[in-house]
Design an enzyme around this catalytic site. Structure first.
Site, mmCIF file in Angstrom:
data_model
loop_
_atom_site.group_PDB
_atom_site.id
_atom_site.type_symbol
_atom_site.label_atom_id
_atom_site.label_comp_id
_atom_site.label_asym_id
_atom_site.label_seq_id
_atom_site.Cartn_x
_atom_site.Cartn_y
_atom_site.Cartn_z
ATOM 1 C CB SER A 17 -0.951 -0.009 1.192
ATOM 2 O OG SER A 17 -0.321 -0.510 2.323
ATOM 3 C CG HIS B 129 -2.787 -0.509 -3.418
ATOM 4 N ND1 HIS B 129 -2.833 0.820 -3.064
ATOM 5 C CD2 HIS B 129 -3.075 -1.198 -2.283
ATOM 6 C CE1 HIS B 129 -3.149 0.929 -1.800
ATOM 7 N NE2 HIS B 129 -3.295 -0.279 -1.297
ATOM 8 C CD GLU C 297 -2.914 3.788 -5.791
ATOM 9 O OE1 GLU C 297 -2.719 3.093 -4.769
ATOM 10 O OE2 GLU C 297 -2.892 5.033 -5.757
ATOM 11 C CG ASN D 169 -2.655 4.112 1.511
ATOM 12 O OD1 ASN D 169 -3.733 4.332 2.070
ATOM 13 N ND2 ASN D 169 -2.300 2.911 1.117
HETATM 14 N N1 CAA Z 1 -16.949 -9.762 0.780
HETATM 15 C C1 CAA Z 1 -17.988 -9.717 -0.064
HETATM 16 N N2 CAA Z 1 -18.966 -8.787 0.024
HETATM 17 C C2 CAA Z 1 -18.897 -7.912 1.028
HETATM 18 C C3 CAA Z 1 -17.832 -7.882 1.944
HETATM 19 C C4 CAA Z 1 -16.827 -8.871 1.800
HETATM 20 N N3 CAA Z 1 -15.768 -8.919 2.625
HETATM 21 N N4 CAA Z 1 -18.025 -6.864 2.827
HETATM 22 C C5 CAA Z 1 -19.150 -6.246 2.458
HETATM 23 N N5 CAA Z 1 -19.689 -6.864 1.368
HETATM 24 C C6 CAA Z 1 -20.863 -6.462 0.593
HETATM 25 C C7 CAA Z 1 -22.145 -6.653 1.345
HETATM 26 O O1 CAA Z 1 -22.691 -7.936 1.139
HETATM 27 C C8 CAA Z 1 -23.040 -5.590 0.722
HETATM 28 O O2 CAA Z 1 -23.571 -6.035 -0.517
HETATM 29 P P1 CAA Z 1 -24.925 -5.359 -1.134
HETATM 30 O O3 CAA Z 1 -24.576 -3.940 -1.488
HETATM 31 O O4 CAA Z 1 -25.214 -6.201 -2.328
HETATM 32 O O5 CAA Z 1 -25.954 -5.439 -0.058
HETATM 33 C C9 CAA Z 1 -22.066 -4.461 0.412
HETATM 34 O O6 CAA Z 1 -20.766 -5.052 0.373
HETATM 35 C C10 CAA Z 1 -22.118 -3.414 1.472
HETATM 36 O O7 CAA Z 1 -21.890 -4.046 2.735
HETATM 37 P P2 CAA Z 1 -22.808 -3.842 4.021
HETATM 38 O O8 CAA Z 1 -24.228 -3.556 3.622
HETATM 39 O O9 CAA Z 1 -22.573 -4.966 4.970
HETATM 40 O O10 CAA Z 1 -22.181 -2.608 4.731
HETATM 41 P P3 CAA Z 1 -22.014 -1.141 4.222
HETATM 42 O O11 CAA Z 1 -23.113 -0.686 3.334
HETATM 43 O O12 CAA Z 1 -21.751 -0.403 5.484
HETATM 44 O O13 CAA Z 1 -20.699 -1.180 3.351
HETATM 45 C C11 CAA Z 1 -18.384 -1.113 3.023
HETATM 46 C C12 CAA Z 1 -19.502 -1.691 3.844
HETATM 47 C C13 CAA Z 1 -18.431 -1.693 1.617
HETATM 48 C C14 CAA Z 1 -17.104 -1.585 3.706
HETATM 49 C C15 CAA Z 1 -18.530 0.448 2.961
HETATM 50 O O14 CAA Z 1 -18.705 0.962 4.241
HETATM 51 C C16 CAA Z 1 -17.346 1.128 2.325
HETATM 52 O O15 CAA Z 1 -17.235 1.201 1.109
HETATM 53 N N6 CAA Z 1 -16.418 1.651 3.183
HETATM 54 C C17 CAA Z 1 -15.184 2.269 2.724
HETATM 55 C C18 CAA Z 1 -14.161 1.195 2.480
HETATM 56 C C19 CAA Z 1 -12.862 1.764 2.021
HETATM 57 O O16 CAA Z 1 -12.629 2.958 1.932
HETATM 58 N N7 CAA Z 1 -11.940 0.851 1.703
HETATM 59 C C20 CAA Z 1 -10.621 1.216 1.292
HETATM 60 C C21 CAA Z 1 -9.705 1.169 2.477
HETATM 61 S S1 CAA Z 1 -8.079 1.636 2.047
HETATM 62 C C22 CAA Z 1 -7.369 0.195 1.569
HETATM 63 O O17 CAA Z 1 -7.901 -0.868 1.649
HETATM 64 C C23 CAA Z 1 -6.031 0.260 0.974
HETATM 65 C C24 CAA Z 1 -4.906 0.602 1.805
HETATM 66 O O18 CAA Z 1 -3.829 0.612 1.235
HETATM 67 C C25 CAA Z 1 -4.951 0.940 3.217
#
Ligand code: CAA
Length: 287
Positions: free
Chosen positions: A124, A145, A157, A195
């Site tokens: 990352s 990424h 990415e 990041n």
């Molecule tokens: N596997 C498969 N599906 C999943 C899942 C997983 N691990 N986690 C969630 N889902 C699915 C759910 O089933 C749901 O599907 P539907 O839309 O069809 O209902 C959908 O994703 C949304 O999940 P939830 O309804 O349970 O929860 P939510 O609406 O609160 O969404 C979230 C959860 C997708 C995590 C949302 O909150 C989100 O997009 N958050 C931001 C995440 C983000 O910014 N990630 C990047 C982090 S930075 C990184 O990873 C890189 C780094 O280098 C640090």
């Protein structure tokens, strides 16, 4: 190079298991490697749960679950990857975010993988150019990424190191498209784009809590309700892992040599206490 149909994934943590999930779901043979059997068992259980969740939501035919899982083989010996039934033409490393660990893995992969294979990293923030220099094939080392949760987030990415070839970038872009993701190409620089921008936001949010400007809940609500972020920066920090956030801030601090990237002392103290976020049951919130 010949079309990629088999891939290796090094590291079966949250990101490695998510990456194995999306490759297996898309029809690739996947060899998943980690150093302890319990990490592999945990990853397979997690992948099953997430495939079932996708089937329950109608995103995946239920009949696809078992075939997808059957495409994943596991191994404790990453150096044996090239001797498998389907030697992978592509390997992605998703080990912990420590340069020395990744450098050792790249040296080993370079030794054992066929000369044409692409060596990708899900780092990352660590320099692709530096990792590529550990190998005799720097043109075939590229950043791929993914974002957490990998099965859900649309972005890959694609990070081009100084020596990365156009062919390697094109191959990784094509792989991302086959996984149903959108590849965005960026050049190698500390934290890339994601990041470099996200971590200072999270770090500043932690400062706001440390200085008593607002509670974690209030900070998160500001971003959810005021900026339509799906989750606030501190909930997101808990999802990413506070240890990962601190590690990335240190990479930015070292890479740019600018004290503005110093990790917030509150984040550092929480990591020292073992409060790593969701994965440890406690971070800015209790789980
Ligand atoms: N596997 C498969 N599906 C999943 C899942 C997983 N691990 N986690 C969630 N889902 C699915 C759910 O089933 C749901 O599907 P539907 O839309 O069809 O209902 C959908 O994703 C949304 O999940 P939830 O309804 O349970 O929860 P939510 O609406 O609160 O969404 C979230 C959860 C997708 C995590 C949302 O909150 C989100 O997009 N958050 C931001 C995440 C983000 O910014 N990630 C990047 C982090 S930075 C990184 O990873 C890189 C780094 O280098 C640090």
């Amino acid at each position: 190079m010949s079309e990629i149909s088999a891939v290796g994934v090094i590291g079966a943590g949250t990101m490695g298991s998510g990456i194995a999930h999306v490759f297996a779901r898309a029809g690739f043979a996947v060899a998943l490697c980690d150093v302890e059997q319990r990490f592999l068992d945990r990853a397979l259980a997690q992948i099953r749960t997430n495939l079932e969740r996708e089937a329950a939501k109608g995103k995946l035919p239920p009949t696809e679950i078992e075939p997808a899982l059957a495409r994943i083989t596991t191994t404790l010996d990453c150096e044996s990857l090239s001797g498998g039934e389907f030697p992978p033409q592509f390997v992605i490393e998703a080990a912990s975010e420590r340069f020395e660990l990744k450098a050792g893995l790249f040296r080993a992969l370079d030794r054992v993988m066929p000369p044409g294979a692409i060596l990708a990293t899900n780092t990352s923030s660590i320099s692709i150019t530096r990792l590529a220099a550990q190998t005799g094939r720097p043109g075939q080392v590229v950043g791929m990424h993914f974002f957490n949760p990998v099965p859900v987030m649309a972005l890959v990415e694609v990070v081009r190191g100084l020596a990365t070839s156009d062919a390697s970038v094109a191959a990784v872009r094509e792989l991302a498209l086959k996984l149903g993701k959108t590849p965005i190409e960026v050049n190698d620089a500390p934290g890339f784009v994601s990041n470099r921008v996200l971590m200072p936001l999270i770090n500043e949010a932690a400062f706001a809590v440390m200085e008593g400007v607002a509670t974690a809940e209030a900070v998160d609500q500001v971003f959810r309700l005021g900026m339509a972020h799906p989750m606030g920066p501190l909930t997101l920090a808990d999802l990413i892992g506070l240890d990962v956030c601190v590690d990335i801030m240190r990479v930015l601090q070292e890479g740019f040599g600018d004290p503005k990237y110093s990790p917030c002392p509150l984040l550092v103290r929480m990591v020292d206490a073992g409060w790593l976020g969701r994965k440890s049951g406690r971070g800015f919130y209790a789980y």
